[in-house]
Design an enzyme around this catalytic site. Structure first.
Site, short mmCIF file in Angstrom:
data_model
loop_
_atom_site.label_atom_id
_atom_site.label_comp_id
_atom_site.label_asym_id
_atom_site.label_seq_id
_atom_site.Cartn_x
_atom_site.Cartn_y
_atom_site.Cartn_z
N LYS A 81 0.84 -1.19 0.00
CA LYS A 81 0.00 0.00 0.00
C LYS A 81 0.88 1.25 0.00
O LYS A 81 1.86 1.33 0.75
CB LYS A 81 -0.93 -0.02 1.22
CG LYS A 81 -1.94 1.12 1.25
CD LYS A 81 -2.92 0.98 2.40
CE LYS A 81 -3.94 2.13 2.41
NZ LYS A 81 -4.94 1.98 3.48
N SER A 156 -9.48 3.08 1.82
CA SER A 156 -8.33 3.60 1.13
C SER A 156 -7.41 2.51 0.55
O SER A 156 -6.54 2.81 -0.26
CB SER A 156 -7.52 4.49 2.08
OG SER A 156 -6.98 3.75 3.17
N SER A 180 -11.00 1.20 5.85
CA SER A 180 -10.13 1.14 4.67
C SER A 180 -9.64 -0.24 4.28
O SER A 180 -9.12 -0.42 3.19
CB SER A 180 -8.92 2.06 4.88
OG SER A 180 -9.31 3.41 4.83
#
Length: 469
Positions: A81, A156, A180
């Site tokens: 990520k 996210s 997220s």
């Protein structure tokens, strides 16, 4: 490698791939080459992986084949990520302020995954500073849903979820403050696990006492999630909230008998607006548990103060974390993030203190709730994946959404319980859009959460439905 052979390797579950790699039945070079080939062909359609180091990945794969087996993730490719620092690889946080940022060190979750033998291939897309549950930014654009490229992949950890669904990588790391890990998993028909805060220590951190945010694993199956979780969980003396159980305790998800399990089904989590399309899909979930022998009834923990507690503490954190940069370059922040920082600045010390007290009361109410029920079932998202060009849904079931946070309540209200929560594929709308089920258990019962999710997964097999490219 032929396309068909590459796609067959990419379609394997991470647990299967890892077993074959450790046994030397397949080579890390073949696995990495297969995924790089698929990324080359498929990623342009979803924009999930935004930084790629093919040369470095191939060199690491050769070293893995030539050397000893290094851990449970030996030879598995992973794109991290883009909010997680990776040594020597660009980490932008989705912000133009950090477009050329190259960290000197891996953060702890990245270091643990690499120490377990995984091979770094790149980075996955995120919204700016991971703010919001729709993945888009001015550096790389929007990530698209593999099941409908005109829809959002969530966020996210949207790049992570989309890359899993598109078979661009077998495992993925993510993080979760207000959903997220869970929201994008629900949107992309994969599994996203928010563990009990402290299971995965956050280092480095400017707030080692943060009770809301946590890193966690994503995968296409619960077993894959458990495999990655076993590598990133475990104590660290530098993190005061870290829990003592070693990660190895979570590697194997044994089958459990759900007969007599006390299950609370909360279709609206206490009155939240839910898209009828989501409700229609999730209506089947309680029946699955009943057929497995559980005792299911409608019930909801007292979340009446969750909204105030979460929104206040989050806004305060955004002001503290981004305020100085915002003062220097206000033009470099998307309007929604600027608004959230200003929300934090408007708070008084009394506001923050009252939010801490409210959060404490929500947590205690959750403890009492889980004395009565073993499991809470609820929606993950309040809507189906929405148009990729929309910043956020403007209304749900006739109720107006006033900000980019409003539509995420089903996830972030659960955040305030301090409990492990997992999103598991729960089915599809008639239009073919994925819907996830949120399974929550009492704080620190992370393995039990995985076991319950695995039982639901085995009874339904919704995660086996794949997107078409």
């Amino acid at each position: 490698m032929e396309t068909r052979d590459a796609d067959e390797l990419c379609a394997l579950d991470a647990t299967d791939l890892a077993r074959r790699l450790r046994a030397r039945e397949i080579s890390a070079r073949d696995v990495v080459d297969a995924h790089l080939d698929r990324i080359d062909r498929v990623n342009p359609q979803v924009n999930a992986i935004i930084t790629l180091d093919a040369e470095g990945a191939r060199a690491a794969a050769k070293a893995a084949d030539d050397g000893p087996v290094t851990g449970p993730l030996h030879g598995l490719p992973i794109a991290f990520k883009d909010t997680h620092d990776t040594a020597g690889m660009r980490t932008t946080y989705g912000s133009p302020l950090h477009a050329d940022n190259v960290p000197a060190e891996d953060e702890l979750v990245v270091a643990r995954i690499r120490a377990a033998g995984a091979i770094r291939i790149g980075k996955t897309n995120v919204p700016e500073f991971a703010a919001g549950s729709h993945t888009f930014n001015t550096l790389f654009g929007a990530t698209r849903n593999p099941y409908d490229r005109g829809r959002s992949a969530g966020g996210s950890s949207g790049g992570a979820a989309a890359s899993l669904a598109a078979r661009l990588q077998p495992i993925a790391d993510g993080s979760d403050l207000g959903g997220s890990l869970r929201n994008p998993a629900a949107f992309c028909n994969v599994v996203g696990f928010r563990p009990t805060p402290g299971r995965v220590p956050a280092l480095p951190s400017d707030n080692l006492w943060d009770p809301l945010g946590t890193s966690g694993p994503m995968g296409r199956t619960v077993a894959d999630v458990a495999l990655l979780f076993s590598a990133i969980a475990g104590p660290d003396p530098r993190a005061p909230l870290s829990l003592e159980t070693p990660g190895d305790a979570f590697r194997t998800v044994t089958e459990i008998d759900l007969r007599g399990l006390r299950v609370a089904w909360s279709p609206t989590l206490g009155g939240l607006p839910i898209d009828p399309a989501v409700s229609a899909v999730l209506a089947a979930a309680p029946t699955v548990f009943t057929e497995l022998g559980a005792l299911v009834e409608e019930a909801t923990p007292d979340l009446s103060e969750a909204e105030f507690a979460f929104r206040t503490l989050r806004a305060n954190a955004f002001d503290v974390g981004f305020g100085a940069s915002f003062d220097e370059r206000p033009d470099a922040f998307k309007p929604a993030l600027a608004w959230n920082i200003e929300q934090g600045r408007a708070l008084t010390r009394s506001d923050v203190g009252r939010a801490v007290a409210a959060h404490s009361r929500v947590y205690q109410a959750g403890i009492r709730f889980f004395d009565e029920y073993d499991v809470l079932l609820a929606p993950v998202t309040q809507v189906v994946p929405f148009d990729v060009d929309d910043e956020y849904p403007r209304e749900i079931a006739g109720e107006e959404m006033h900000s980019y946070l409003d539509w995420m309540r089903a996830a972030y209200h659960v955040t305030t319980l301090g409990a492990p929560a997992i999103s598991v594929p729960a089915g599809f709308t008639p239009e073919g859009l994925p819907v996830g089920l949120q399974i929550v258990t009492k704080p620190r019962s992370d393995l039990f959460t995985l076991q319950v999710a695995s039982a639901f997964e085995a009874a339904t097999h919704h995660g086996r439905r794949t997107p078409t490219f």
